[in-house]
Design an enzyme around this catalytic site. Structure first.
Site, mmCIF file in Angstrom:
data_model
loop_
_atom_site.group_PDB
_atom_site.id
_atom_site.type_symbol
_atom_site.label_atom_id
_atom_site.label_comp_id
_atom_site.label_asym_id
_atom_site.label_seq_id
_atom_site.Cartn_x
_atom_site.Cartn_y
_atom_site.Cartn_z
ATOM 1 N N GLN A 100 -5.290 -3.425 6.802
ATOM 2 C CA GLN A 100 -4.126 -3.553 7.676
ATOM 3 C C GLN A 100 -3.742 -2.181 8.207
ATOM 4 O O GLN A 100 -3.535 -1.233 7.438
ATOM 5 C CB GLN A 100 -2.940 -4.169 6.939
ATOM 6 C CG GLN A 100 -1.770 -4.459 7.881
ATOM 7 C CD GLN A 100 -0.556 -4.998 7.167
ATOM 8 O OE1 GLN A 100 0.190 -4.236 6.561
ATOM 9 N NE2 GLN A 100 -0.347 -6.308 7.236
ATOM 10 N N TYR A 170 8.224 -3.063 12.091
ATOM 11 C CA TYR A 170 7.432 -1.868 12.300
ATOM 12 C C TYR A 170 7.262 -1.643 13.804
ATOM 13 O O TYR A 170 7.726 -2.442 14.624
ATOM 14 C CB TYR A 170 6.094 -1.983 11.567
ATOM 15 C CG TYR A 170 6.260 -2.014 10.065
ATOM 16 C CD1 TYR A 170 7.184 -1.194 9.429
ATOM 17 C CD2 TYR A 170 5.514 -2.878 9.269
ATOM 18 C CE1 TYR A 170 7.363 -1.220 8.052
ATOM 19 C CE2 TYR A 170 5.681 -2.912 7.882
ATOM 20 C CZ TYR A 170 6.602 -2.081 7.291
ATOM 21 O OH TYR A 170 6.787 -2.116 5.931
ATOM 22 N N ARG A 321 3.005 -12.004 -4.340
ATOM 23 C CA ARG A 321 3.559 -11.835 -5.683
ATOM 24 C C ARG A 321 2.838 -12.647 -6.764
ATOM 25 O O ARG A 321 2.610 -12.120 -7.866
ATOM 26 C CB ARG A 321 5.056 -12.164 -5.672
ATOM 27 C CG ARG A 321 5.906 -11.108 -4.972
ATOM 28 C CD ARG A 321 7.370 -11.502 -4.951
ATOM 29 N NE ARG A 321 7.579 -12.759 -4.248
ATOM 30 C CZ ARG A 321 8.738 -13.425 -4.247
ATOM 31 N NH1 ARG A 321 9.775 -12.954 -4.915
ATOM 32 N NH2 ARG A 321 8.860 -14.546 -3.575
ATOM 33 N N CYS A 343 4.027 -16.202 -12.058
ATOM 34 C CA CYS A 343 5.029 -15.455 -11.289
ATOM 35 C C CYS A 343 6.392 -16.124 -11.422
ATOM 36 O O CYS A 343 6.534 -17.328 -11.185
ATOM 37 C CB CYS A 343 4.622 -15.387 -9.818
ATOM 38 S SG CYS A 343 5.825 -14.549 -8.758
ATOM 39 N N CYS A 346 10.948 -13.056 -9.628
ATOM 40 C CA CYS A 346 12.087 -12.199 -9.977
ATOM 41 C C CYS A 346 12.220 -11.016 -9.029
ATOM 42 O O CYS A 346 13.245 -10.334 -9.019
ATOM 43 C CB CYS A 346 11.957 -11.710 -11.419
ATOM 44 S SG CYS A 346 10.512 -10.656 -11.714
#
Length: 363
Positions: A100, A170, A321, A343, A346
């Site tokens: 990326q 961005y 995540r 996961c 949190c």
């Protein structure tokens, strides 16, 4: 019904399944953006875990621009050899990897005041309150060339493609946004003008990497605030990207880090879902353009992902995540184990020692 473990293509890139590790800032490079053994290990585990396509954490394309510490670099040729090692280790395990490319701009609080930060116009970023320098035409050309050269380096390093980061406020996203882009030249005003910066970057990068090299673009579905980029405009941007030859589009949203607080709400005409925050927006776009669409945000349940795959034309499904907690999650799902992901949502993954699961995958 399409299987999540079907082989599929993004341009000339053949993927072994429909799962993508979305770009995740690991905060584990050296100070100047070079790889560390810890970071090599993360990508090795992801590829061993059967992720079809890994998108790297965003890489800065010019040395003087670093919106976050510990982010990957691709701003000169010194990175090519170490990235050849990275791509080789991923390919050995049958995964594909895309780098990326990003210019962060004013979505930063890191080293503000110690460097020049470019922006389309002198408008503070709404979250960080950082003010950038309105770019001259020469500065625009400089960044366009930097994206193209970063793409060239990524190809020489063995990456299977590149993704241009045009989301999350961005720089590319700010040029697309009528809120951030107040220019009165050929880069501002109407949507066609606001698209010019992204299209210039794409065309220059395409010239640098060749016709058959996959180029993906990450976009925000909508900025979800008055005066910002709308979903209707994003749909037009996607149609234009299809026309010019982009190979795939990843649809995210500009409520980064807050989407779970908006679950169930209808924003800019579509509902935010607990599983797959922005998939309704991706569904609409997948019906309108003949390109692979990747949805990202809040995906963690394989049964729900299968339902989305079955009722939409969305091709790939990106997670972040859950793969911090379980880098071998896709491999587990492939064996038929559909137990809930480890996961815990949190959002404590970001630490001063790097971004990792502090509950299940301590480092």
């Amino acid at each position: 019904m399409k299987s999540l473990f079907d082989e599929n293509y993004i341009g000339t890139m053949k993927l072994k399944n429909r799962f993508v590790r979305s770009a995740t800032w690991e905060n584990m490079t050296t100070e100047d953006g070079h790889m560390t053994e810890k970071l090599f290990g993360i990508y090795d585990e992801l590829s061993k875990g059967e992720v079809g396509l890994i998108v790297t954490g965003y890489a800065n394309i010019v040395e003087e621009e670093q919106p976050n510490p510990g982010m990957m670099g691709i701003y000169d040729d010194s990175f090519i050899i170490e990235y050849q090692k990275l791509t080789s280790q991923v390919h050995v395990n049958g995964s594909k990897i895309v780098m990326q490319l990003a210019y962060g701009g004013t979505k930063t609080t890191h080293n503000v005041g110690q460097r020049v930060i470019y922006a389309p116009s002198e408008v503070c970023e709404r979250g960080t309150k950082t003010l950038g320098k309105a770019m001259t035409k020469d500065e625009i050309d400089y960044i366009v060339r930097a994206f193209a050269q970063a793409g060239r380096r990524a190809k020489e390093a063995g990456f299977d493609g590149v993704e241009l980061h045009g989301a999350h406020t961005y720089l590319i996203n700010q040029f697309l946004s009528p809120y951030y882009n107040r220019r009165d030249d050929e880069y501002g005003g109407c949507l066609n003008n606001r698209m010019k910066f992204l299209l210039d970057i794409y065309c220059e990068t395409r010239a640098a990497v060749g016709d058959d090299y996959p180029i993906l673009v990450k976009l925000t579905a909508s900025e979800f605030f008055e005066g910002g980029l709308t979903f209707a405009e994003t749909r037009e941007i996607c149609k234009k990207l299809e026309q010019v030859g982009v190979d795939a589009i990843e649809i995210s949203g500009n409520i980064h880090g807050k989407a779970n607080t908006l679950v169930g709400e209808t924003l800019d005409g579509h509902k935010i879902h607990e599983e797959g925050y922005f998939y309704e927006y991706g569904k609409v776009i997948s019906d309108e353009v003949d390109l692979p669409i990747i949805t990202v945000g809040g995906l963690s349940d394989i049964n729900t992902i299968e339902e989305i795959a079955d009722k939409t034309k969305i091709q790939c499904f990106a997670l972040a995540r859950p793969l911090l907690a379980e880098p071998h999650l896709i491999k587990r799902w492939k064996t038929g184990d559909r137990a809930p992901v480890k996961c815990e949502h949190c959002s404590k993954c970001r630490t001063r020692r790097g971004n990792f699961c502090v509950v299940h995958n301590k480092r």
